[in-house]
Design an enzyme around this catalytic site. Structure first.
Site, PDB file in Angstrom:
ATOM      1  N   ARG A 162      18.176  15.409 -24.702  1.00 49.20           N
ATOM      2  CA  ARG A 162      17.716  15.693 -23.326  1.00 49.20           C
ATOM      3  C   ARG A 162      16.508  14.818 -22.958  1.00 49.20           C
ATOM      4  O   ARG A 162      15.578  15.269 -22.299  1.00 49.20           O
ATOM      5  CB  ARG A 162      17.330  17.171 -23.158  1.00 49.20           C
ATOM      6  CG  ARG A 162      18.412  18.144 -23.510  1.00 49.20           C
ATOM      7  CD  ARG A 162      19.548  18.154 -22.503  1.00 49.20           C
ATOM      8  NE  ARG A 162      20.442  19.251 -22.775  1.00 49.20           N
ATOM      9  CZ  ARG A 162      21.552  19.134 -23.531  1.00 49.20           C
ATOM     10  NH1 ARG A 162      21.892  17.978 -24.034  1.00 49.20           N
ATOM     11  NH2 ARG A 162      22.317  20.183 -23.747  1.00 49.20           N
ATOM     12  N   SER A 236      19.739  25.348 -17.926  1.00 49.73           N
ATOM     13  CA  SER A 236      18.812  25.711 -19.011  1.00 49.73           C
ATOM     14  C   SER A 236      17.394  25.338 -18.601  1.00 49.73           C
ATOM     15  O   SER A 236      17.124  24.169 -18.319  1.00 49.73           O
ATOM     16  CB  SER A 236      19.158  24.941 -20.288  1.00 49.73           C
ATOM     17  OG  SER A 236      20.501  25.153 -20.616  1.00 49.73           O
ATOM     18  N   GLU A 333      12.762  22.102 -19.977  1.00 53.79           N
ATOM     19  CA  GLU A 333      13.692  20.981 -19.743  1.00 53.79           C
ATOM     20  C   GLU A 333      13.653  20.554 -18.273  1.00 53.79           C
ATOM     21  O   GLU A 333      13.787  19.384 -17.931  1.00 53.79           O
ATOM     22  CB  GLU A 333      15.110  21.421 -20.124  1.00 53.79           C
ATOM     23  CG  GLU A 333      16.158  20.359 -19.902  1.00 53.79           C
ATOM     24  CD  GLU A 333      17.553  20.800 -20.364  1.00 53.79           C
ATOM     25  OE1 GLU A 333      17.703  21.211 -21.527  1.00 53.79           O
ATOM     26  OE2 GLU A 333      18.477  20.715 -19.537  1.00 53.79           O
TER      27      GLU A 333
END
Ligand code: FAD
Ligand code: NAP
Length: 337
Positions: A162, A236, A333
């Site tokens: 990520r 998320s 994130e």
């Protein structure tokens, strides 16, 4: 190009947070992008795709440039591969469907991820055992300072979990204008990510095609993730933490069934959703307005008119609580503005 002032961004972010941008401009070509950059020189800048990985905590004191670059084309092929260039403003899931319709394979596990093509390299999007880097060839990007086009190959993007160079060293320095994918002519399906096989069995597919895998992924996602059009969210909110085996051992002493996945010989990935659920946050709702999703504790949700700050503060409480209970510091994130 139409420059708008004091633009409400509520419909431009999937959390549905109402904040204002001093200036707002949509661009449909690289030429329009260049002249937009000239007209707002010196101002703080936000390049906006689908707004599905963003939390606005305050009005944006600068210019928001909404990317509407369009076009998908086959630019080269070899015996086994096709090279597909997709403009940054194309919808990601539509690209996945279009490649499958053309029998170009590799994107199927990444079905039904919201957002646009241009943001996909930013955090090296990933799902169900596949990451963007696995199908990436190169990207084209405009350097904001010089207005020059540059090509980045996979190595120069420095993809991680990520992560990419565009979230770190080169943050806010480039506008990604298109991405080139290297896709397979022959199907090489990947169904070893537990739930995919279960879903394919339920569909009665013993010899699944990539289109079947895509349908399975869509069905799984629709059954457990909130639709942003119905409940505001950005997927998320936290990354899955990568921790040392020693930390895992400590957690296992108190929670012998704690899940983990090996990263290398020394580190493991622990699902952040599990940590948040164990800490008691799953399904929690605050003032009836916002909270933690009931099916997936990794997803923070805006039920009605929460502010970005309220959601940000909730994320801080979760980080502190998980840290206290497990000694693991979760990282966000979602991009915070
Ligand atoms: P935006 O939110 O518009 O932008 C994100 C960041 O990238 C911002 O900092 C923005 O400035 C920058 N940016 C955007 N476009 C450009 C560009 N052209 N050039 C330079 N910078 C740019 N992510 C996953 O990885 N896997 C998943 O499975 C997944 N599932 C999700 C499920 C749901 C329900 C939701 C709401 C989100 C999910 N996400 C997932 C997160 C999100 O969809 C992805 O990160 C997506 O790539 C974001 O695209 P976007 O166009 O909406 O980006
Ligand atoms: P899940 O299947 O319930 O699994 C929970 C977590 O465990 C996942 O986050 C995943 O990590 C990890 N995991 C599960 N099986 C694994 C395996 N075989 N090998 C390695 N790691 C494994 O997860 P979910 O929430 O339903 O999401 C499914 C997939 O979609 C995941 O890949 C997830 O990342 C992705 N997704 C991402 C977002 C986002 O916004 N980033 C939102 C929704 C879904 P990984 O996340 O590293 O795969």
């Amino acid at each position: 190009m139409n420059l708008q002032s004091d633009k409400d961004l509520k419909i431009y972010n999937t959390f549905g947070i109402s904040v204002k941008a001093d200036e707002f401009l949509e661009f449909e070509s690289v030429e329009e992008l260049k002249s937009a950059l000239k007209s707002i020189e010196g101002k703080e800048l936000l390049i906006l795709g689908g707004g599905s990985n963003i939390l606005f905590t305050q009005d944006f004191k600068g210019a928001v440039l909404k990317n509407n670059l369009r076009g998908i084309q086959l630019i080269d092929e070899t015996e086994n591969h096709v090279f597909i260039e997709a403009a940054a403003g194309e919808n990601w899931h539509q690209l996945v469907l279009e490649t499958l319709q053309n029998n170009w394979y590799g994107l199927e596990n990444l079905s039904y991820i919201p957002g646009n093509v241009g943001a996909s390299p930013m955090q090296n999007i990933g799902a169900y055992g596949v990451e963007l880097k696995d199908v990436f060839h190169s990207l084209n990007a405009l350097e904001i300072a010089s207005s020059e086009m540059h090509i980045f190959d996979a190595e120069s993007c420095k993809f991680g979990y990520r992560e990419s160079v565009f979230k770190r060293e080169l943050k806010n320095q480039y506008v990604i204008t298109s991405v080139v994918f290297k896709l397979n002519k022959e199907a090489k399906i990947k169904t070893d990510y537990g739930v995919i096989n279960d879903q394919l069995k339920e569909f009665g597919k013993e010899n699944p095609t990539p289109a079947d895998v895509s349908r399975a992924v869509i069905a799984i996602r629709q059954s457990k993730l909130p639709e942003p059009k119905e409940i505001g969210n950005a997927g998320s909110f936290f990354k899955n933490p990568i921790v040392t085996i020693d930390i895992l051992m400590e957690i296992l002493q108190a929670h012998p069934t704690a899940p983990s996945y090996p990263v290398d010989g020394e580190q493991v990935k622990i699902p952040a959703g599990w940590l948040i659920e164990q800490a008691g946050w799953k399904g929690k709702t605050i003032d009836g307005k916002y909270g933690v999703h009931k099916n997936q504790a990794l997803v923070l949700v805006n039920y009605s008119n929460a502010t970005g700050n309220e959601i940000y503060e909730l994320s801080t409480s979760i980080i502190n609580d998980v840290n206290e209970k497990f000694g693991v510091k979760l990282e966000r994130e979602v991009n915070i503005y």
